[in-house]
Design an enzyme around this catalytic site. Structure first.
Site, short mmCIF file in Angstrom:
data_model
loop_
_atom_site.label_atom_id
_atom_site.label_comp_id
_atom_site.label_asym_id
_atom_site.label_seq_id
_atom_site.Cartn_x
_atom_site.Cartn_y
_atom_site.Cartn_z
NE ARG A 102 -4.42 -0.96 0.30
CZ ARG A 102 -4.72 -1.97 -0.51
NH1 ARG A 102 -3.85 -2.35 -1.43
NH2 ARG A 102 -5.87 -2.60 -0.42
CG HIS A 125 -3.55 -0.07 -6.56
ND1 HIS A 125 -3.74 0.58 -5.38
CD2 HIS A 125 -3.72 -1.39 -6.27
CE1 HIS A 125 -4.03 -0.29 -4.41
NE2 HIS A 125 -4.03 -1.50 -4.94
N1 LIG Z 1 -1.18 -3.77 -5.32
C1 LIG Z 1 -2.25 -4.53 -5.40
O1 LIG Z 1 -2.85 -4.68 -6.46
C2 LIG Z 1 -2.70 -5.28 -4.19
C3 LIG Z 1 -3.64 -6.31 -4.34
C4 LIG Z 1 -4.02 -7.04 -3.24
C5 LIG Z 1 -3.46 -6.77 -2.01
N2 LIG Z 1 -2.54 -5.78 -1.87
C6 LIG Z 1 -1.93 -5.49 -0.56
O2 LIG Z 1 -1.24 -6.64 -0.09
C7 LIG Z 1 -1.45 -6.74 1.30
C8 LIG Z 1 -1.14 -8.13 1.78
O3 LIG Z 1 -2.14 -9.06 1.38
P1 LIG Z 1 -2.21 -10.53 2.01
O4 LIG Z 1 -3.44 -11.17 1.48
O5 LIG Z 1 -0.91 -11.23 1.83
O6 LIG Z 1 -2.39 -10.16 3.56
P2 LIG Z 1 -2.24 -11.12 4.83
O7 LIG Z 1 -2.48 -12.55 4.44
O8 LIG Z 1 -3.09 -10.53 5.89
O9 LIG Z 1 -0.70 -10.99 5.22
C9 LIG Z 1 -0.14 -9.85 5.78
C10 LIG Z 1 1.30 -10.17 6.19
O10 LIG Z 1 1.90 -8.98 6.69
C11 LIG Z 1 2.47 -9.25 7.98
N3 LIG Z 1 2.44 -8.06 8.82
C12 LIG Z 1 1.38 -7.28 9.13
N4 LIG Z 1 1.76 -6.28 9.96
C13 LIG Z 1 3.09 -6.45 10.18
C14 LIG Z 1 4.05 -5.76 10.94
N5 LIG Z 1 3.72 -4.69 11.67
N6 LIG Z 1 5.31 -6.22 10.94
C15 LIG Z 1 5.65 -7.31 10.22
N7 LIG Z 1 4.78 -8.02 9.47
C16 LIG Z 1 3.51 -7.59 9.45
C17 LIG Z 1 1.60 -10.34 8.55
O11 LIG Z 1 2.29 -10.98 9.62
P3 LIG Z 1 1.65 -12.27 10.36
O12 LIG Z 1 1.78 -13.38 9.35
O13 LIG Z 1 2.51 -12.49 11.52
O14 LIG Z 1 0.22 -11.93 10.66
C18 LIG Z 1 1.37 -11.21 7.33
O15 LIG Z 1 2.46 -12.06 7.11
C19 LIG Z 1 -2.90 -6.30 1.46
O16 LIG Z 1 -3.17 -5.87 2.80
C20 LIG Z 1 -2.99 -5.15 0.49
O17 LIG Z 1 -2.63 -3.94 1.13
C21 LIG Z 1 -2.15 -5.03 -2.94
#
Ligand SMILES: NC(=O)c1ccc[n+]([C@@H]2O[C@H](COP(=O)([O-])OP(=O)(O)OC[C@H]3O[C@@H](n4cnc5c(N)ncnc54)[C@H](OP(=O)(O)O)[C@@H]3O)[C@@H](O)[C@H]2O)c1
Length: 315
Positions: free
Chosen positions: A230, A278
C-alpha cells in the site's frame, strides 16, 4: 427479502452489482445511496464507506472487502463494532500478484530497461547478466500474497527471505519475525519487496532510514525496492531522495500515497522507477463475486466465515 448493498462510492457500484446478481440471482442488489428498506440489508460490499452508512443498517451480518486489503473499510470511524469483515483471499488474485512480483524482480535482475534503451538506440551490447543466486530477495509480509511470491522466487533460484509479525514457515524461504529481527533481514536483502497491509504499524515503514539498512554488496551495488502493498507504507520524498543519492538502485512502485498519482509526481518520469497503476493484482470480477456468494452460502448453512479480518491487528 435479503439485500446485498454496495457502499463503494469510488467504484462503479452498478457494474459490480450486475456481476454480483449473476452470482446470487435470488438476492436483491442495491447500490448506495439507494438502500431500500435498511432492515433488509444483510450483506455489504464496502470500500471507503461514508461515515454512519454501515452503522445505519440494523440487520447487517457481514461486511465484505472486494480486495485483499481492508484499510479502506477500517478507515471508517463509525464502523459497526461487532460485524465481521471478510476479505478476498483467492488463488486468482494470489497468482496475479506473484506474476507481478516475479516480473518486477526479473525486470531489474535481467536489466530489461537497459536492453529496451539499447534496442531503441540500435546498440548491440550483450553486457554480462548475473546469476539469480547472486541476488538476495526479501519479502516484507509473509501472508497469503507474500508467502506465495517468496516461494516462487525461491524456486527460481533467488536466495529468498521473508519478514512477518509472527514467525512463519515457508519452504525455501528464510523466515525472520518481529521488530527485533528486522535489521538482520534488511542487512541480507538486495531486493526489498513489500506485501504488507496498511496499518498504523506499517505506515511510513519504507523510509530512508530503512533503505540505509539494506545490503549494498549485491550485483548492482545498491538495493532495489518493490512496493505492491500500500502507498501509505512509503515515504515518497525519501524514495526519490534515496534514488537520486544512489542509496537505492531502482524501484518498482504499484501503489502510492495518493491514487491516482498526480501528474506532478516525480515518479512518472524518474529514470530509475518502474511505475504501474495499482494493477499488480486486479482480480477477475466474476471470480470475486463467486467467492462472496460462496462465503454467504456457507455462512447461512451455519458454517464459519473464512478470511475474517482481525480488527485489533488491522488486517
Ligand atoms: N497492489 C495490489 O494490487 C494489491 C492487491 C491485493 C493486495 N494488496 C496489498 O497486499 C497486502 C497483503 O495481502 P495478504 O493477502 O498477503 O495479507 P495477509 O495474508 O493478511 O498478510 C499480511 C502479512 O503482513 C504481515 N504483517 C502485518 N503487519 C506487520 C508488521 N507490523 N510487521 C511485520 N509483518 C507484518 C503479517 O504478519 P503475520 O503473518 O505475523 O500476521 C502477514 O504475514 C494487502 O493488505 C494489500 O494492502 C495489494
Amino acid at each position: 427479502m435479503s439485500t446485498f448493498l454496495f457502499v463503494t462510492p469510488t467504484w462503479d457500484g452498478q457494474a459490480w452489482a450486475q456481476h454480483m446478481q449473476g452470482a446470487m440471482p435470488q438476492r436483491t442488489m442495491r447500490v448506495w445511496p439507494d438502500m431500500g428498506d435498511v432492515a433488509d440489508v444483510h450483506y455489504v460490499a464496502a470500500w471507503l464507506p461514508p461515515a454512519n452508512v454501515l452503522r445505519s443498517l440494523p440487520n447487517l451480518k457481514v461486511i465484505f472487502s472486494l480486495g485483499a486489503g481492508v484499510d479502506a473499510i477500517l478507515s471508517d470511524p463509525t464502523l459497526p463494532e461487532n460485524t465481521p469483515i471478510v476479505r478476498v483471499n483467492d488463488p486468482d488474485l494470489t497468482m496475479r500478484m506473484s506474476e507481478h512480483i516475479v516480473l518486477q524482480v526479473l525486470m531489474h535482475h535481467r536489466q530489461q530497461r537497459r536492453l529496451d534503451a539499447n534496442q531503441k538506440a540500435k546498440i548491440w551490447d550483450n553486457f554480462p547478466q548475473h546469476a539469480a543466486s547472486a541476488l538476495r530477495v526479501g519479502v516484507m509480509g509473509l501472508g497469503v500474497l507474500g508467502a506465495d511470491a517468496a516461494r516462487k522466487l525461491s524456486v527460481m533460484g533467488f536466495p529468498t527471505a521473508g519478514w512477518s509479525r509472527t514467525r512463519k514457515t515457508v519452504e525455501g524461504v528464510h523466515c525472520y519475525a518481529g521488530a527485533t529481527e528486522l535489521d538482520a533481514f534488511l542487512a541480507r536483502t538486495d531486493v526489498l519487496i513489500s506485501l504488507l497491509p496498511a496499518t498504523l504499524e506499517t505506515d511510513g515503514i519504507l523510509n530512508r532510514g530503512l533503505f540505509q539498512k539494506l545490503a549494498r554488496s549485491g550485483p548492482f551495488g545498491a538495493p532495489i525496492l518493490i512496493n505492491a502493498g500500500r502507498g501509505r507504507q512509503q515515504v515518497e520524498a525519501d524514495i526519490v531522495a534515496a534514488l537520486d543519492a544512489g542509496e537505492l538502485y531502482a524501484a518498482s512502485l504499484d501503489v502510492f500515497q495518493k491514487e491516482p498519482l498526480a501528474p506532478s509526481s516525480p515518479f512518472w518520469s524518474h529514470g530509475k522507477v518502474i511505475l504501474t497503476p495499482h494493477s499488480a493484482a486486479d482480480s477477475d470480477t466474476a471470480t470475486i463475486c463467486a467467492y462472496v456468494a460462496q462465503q454467504i452460502e456457507r455462512f447461512e448453512r451455519g458454517g464459519d466465515l473464512q478470511n475474517v479480518v482481525d480488527r485489533r491487528q488491522g488486517y
